[in-house]
Design an enzyme around this catalytic site. Structure first.
Site, PDB file in Angstrom:
ATOM      1  N   SER A  50       0.845  -1.204   0.000  1.00  0.00           N
ATOM      2  CA  SER A  50       0.000   0.000   0.000  1.00  0.00           C
ATOM      3  C   SER A  50       0.879   1.252   0.000  1.00  0.00           C
ATOM      4  O   SER A  50       2.088   1.174   0.255  1.00  0.00           O
ATOM      5  CB  SER A  50      -0.900  -0.004   1.242  1.00  0.00           C
ATOM      6  OG  SER A  50      -0.096   0.169   2.396  1.00  0.00           O
ATOM      7  N   ASP A  82      -1.254  -1.671  -3.896  1.00  0.00           N
ATOM      8  CA  ASP A  82      -2.619  -1.788  -3.373  1.00  0.00           C
ATOM      9  C   ASP A  82      -3.196  -0.383  -3.173  1.00  0.00           C
ATOM     10  O   ASP A  82      -2.553   0.474  -2.547  1.00  0.00           O
ATOM     11  CB  ASP A  82      -2.543  -2.548  -2.035  1.00  0.00           C
ATOM     12  CG  ASP A  82      -3.901  -2.961  -1.515  1.00  0.00           C
ATOM     13  OD1 ASP A  82      -4.826  -3.157  -2.325  1.00  0.00           O
ATOM     14  OD2 ASP A  82      -4.027  -3.106  -0.274  1.00  0.00           O
ATOM     15  N   ASP A 104      -7.074   3.393  -7.499  1.00  0.00           N
ATOM     16  CA  ASP A 104      -8.343   3.377  -6.788  1.00  0.00           C
ATOM     17  C   ASP A 104      -9.073   4.711  -6.971  1.00  0.00           C
ATOM     18  O   ASP A 104      -8.884   5.651  -6.203  1.00  0.00           O
ATOM     19  CB  ASP A 104      -8.096   3.085  -5.304  1.00  0.00           C
ATOM     20  CG  ASP A 104      -9.399   2.942  -4.537  1.00  0.00           C
ATOM     21  OD1 ASP A 104     -10.465   3.204  -5.132  1.00  0.00           O
ATOM     22  OD2 ASP A 104      -9.353   2.571  -3.355  1.00  0.00           O
ATOM     23  N   ASN A 254      -8.027 -10.230  -1.560  1.00  0.00           N
ATOM     24  CA  ASN A 254      -7.079  -9.423  -0.769  1.00  0.00           C
ATOM     25  C   ASN A 254      -7.187  -9.732   0.719  1.00  0.00           C
ATOM     26  O   ASN A 254      -8.282  -9.658   1.288  1.00  0.00           O
ATOM     27  CB  ASN A 254      -7.390  -7.935  -0.960  1.00  0.00           C
ATOM     28  CG  ASN A 254      -6.943  -7.418  -2.304  1.00  0.00           C
ATOM     29  OD1 ASN A 254      -6.585  -8.188  -3.192  1.00  0.00           O
ATOM     30  ND2 ASN A 254      -6.941  -6.108  -2.448  1.00  0.00           N
ATOM     31  N   ASP A 256      -5.316  -8.826   4.424  1.00  0.00           N
ATOM     32  CA  ASP A 256      -4.349  -8.098   5.251  1.00  0.00           C
ATOM     33  C   ASP A 256      -4.675  -8.286   6.733  1.00  0.00           C
ATOM     34  O   ASP A 256      -3.847  -8.751   7.519  1.00  0.00           O
ATOM     35  CB  ASP A 256      -4.371  -6.601   4.866  1.00  0.00           C
ATOM     36  CG  ASP A 256      -3.272  -5.819   5.561  1.00  0.00           C
ATOM     37  OD1 ASP A 256      -2.491  -6.433   6.321  1.00  0.00           O
ATOM     38  OD2 ASP A 256      -3.183  -4.602   5.357  1.00  0.00           O
TER      39      ASP A 256
END
Ligand code: G3H
Ligand code: 13P
Ligand code: ZN
Length: 309
Positions: A50, A82, A104, A254, A256
Site C-alpha cells: 500500500s 494496493d 483506486d 485481498n 491483510d
C-alpha cells in the site's frame, strides 16, 4: 525467478475456479512468512504494497526484500500496488519495478474514475505492467482513509462493461458487501452474490477482485483479547462465502487484517508468557511462523490455489 504480471495467473484461476491470494506486506518478517507459506503449498502469489507500506518501510527496501524472497523461493510472484491513490504513485511504482498496480478511483464520479484509470492504464501498459481498477466503494479503514457504512456503495453491474472498455483495465475490484479491517458486519455477514453473478455475465472471462476479504479468524481475536488487547465485535467474511466467490469470477482475494491479527496475537501471547524477553528475534520468529501458517490455511482452505504454481 523473475517477477511476473498476473495475466497468466488470472487466466488459470478463472478457468480453474480458484483465486490467488494477494497479501499485504510491510516488513521483512511479513514478506518471509507469506513467501514461505506459498512455497510450502506450491502456490502462485501476489505480494501487495500500500501507499502506507511504502511510507513505512520505503519502496526500495520492500522491493529488495521481495526480490530476495523470490530468488530464494523460485515461485512466480506479482508485486502489486494496493489502492494506488493517484497517477504519480502508480507511475513511481511502475518505474520502481512493480509488475501490477491498482488505481483506486472508486471515490470519484464515474467519468473522473474512467479518466484517471485510463491515464494509469496507458502508462502501465507501455511499461508491461497490468492495472486493477475499482467500481463501487467498500466501507472500512485503509491507511488514512476511513469510509463509513453510509458512504459505501455496491458496484452497479450496468456500469462495468463501459468502465472496462473505456479504461482498458486488466482486472476490476467490485463492492459486494465486504469491507476493510476487522469489523466488517454489525449483524449476520451478507454478500451480494447477485451482483457478482451479474458482473460475471457482463464481463465473460474477466478477472474480478475482492477486497476486504479477511475472515477475522476468532482464534486470533481471542488470543489478542486474552493477552491484554481489546477487540470487541470483530467479525469477518465467512470462509465458505470466499470459496464461493473464488469459484465464480473472483480471481484475486485481498487479505491483510487476518495477517495482522495472527502476527499481533502471537506477539501479545509471547510477552504474556515471557515477560522477561526483549530480543526481537524471539517474538518476531514466532509471529512469522503464525503468519506463514495463516497463509497456508488461506491457500489450501479458502483460495484453492495450492499446487497451482
Ligand atoms: O486495504 C488496505 C490494506 O489493508 C492496507 O492497509 O493502507 O494501512 O497499509 P494500509
Ligand atoms: P482486509 O482488511 O479484509 O484484510 O482487506 C485487505 C484489503 O482489501 C487490502 O486491499
Ligand atoms: Zn483493499
Amino acid at each position: 525467478m523473475p517477477l511476473v504480471t498476473s495475466t497468466e495467473m488470472f487466466k488459470k484461476a478463472y478457468e480453474g475456479g480458484y483465486a490467488i491470494g494477494a497479501f499485504n506486506v510491510n516488513n521483512m518478517e511479513i514478506i518471509q512468512g507469506i513467501v514461505e507459506g506459498a512455497t510450502m503449498e506450491k502456490s502462485p502469489l501476489i505480494l501487495q504494497v500500500s501507499a502506507g507500506a511504502r511510507r513505512y518501510a520505503n519502496h526500495t527496501y520492500l522491493m529488495k526484500l521481495i526480490e530476495a524472497a523470490v530468488e530464494t523461493s523460485g515461485l512466480d510472484v506479482v508485486v502489486h500496488l494496493d489502492h494506488g491513490p493517484d497517477f504519480e504513485t502508480c507511475k513511481s511504482c511502475i518505474d520502481g519495478g512493480f509488475t501490477s498496480v491498482m488505481i483506486d478511483g472508486s471515490h470519484l464520479p464515474f467519468d473522473e474514475n474512467v479518466k484517471l484509470t485510463k491515464q494509469v492504464v496507458e502508462y502501465a501498459h507501455d511499461h508491461g505492467v497490468v492495472v486493477e481498477g475499482e467500481l463501487g466503494r467498500l466501507a472500512g479503514v485503509e491507511d488514512d482513509v476511513k469510509v463509513s457504512a453510509e458512504d459505501s456503495s455496491y458496484t452497479r453491474p450496468e456500469e462495468v462493461e463501459e468502465f472496462v472498455s473505456r479504461t482498458g483495465v486488466d482486472s476490476l475490484a467490485i463492492a459486494i458487501g465486504t469491507s476493510h479491517g476487522a469489523f466488517k458486519f454489525k449483524g449476520e455477514p451478507q454478500l451480494r452474490f447477485d451482483i457478482l453473478e451479474e458482473v460475471g455475465k457482463r464481463l465473460p472471462n474477466f478477472p474480478i477482485v475482492l477486497h476486504g476479504a479477511s475472515s477475522v479468524i476468532p482464534e486470533y481475536v481471542d488470543m489478542i483479547n486474552a493477552n491484554g488487547g481489546k477487540l470487541d465485535n470483530a467479525k469477518g467474511v465467512p470462509e465458505d462465502m470466499l470459496r464461493k466467490a473464488a469459484s465464480m469470477a473472483v480471481c484475486k482475494i485481498n487479505i491483510d487484517s487476518d495477517l495482522r491479527l495472527a502476527f499481533t496475537g502471537t506477539i501479545r501471547k509471547h510477552f504474556s508468557e515471557h515477560p522477561d524477553h526483549f530480543d526481537p528475534r524471539q517474538y518476531l520468529s514466532e509471529a512469522r511462523t503464525a503468519l506463514r501458517d495463516m497463509v497456508r490455511h488461506k491457500i489450501v482452505h479458502v483460495l484453492g490455489c495450492d499446487n497451482k504454481a
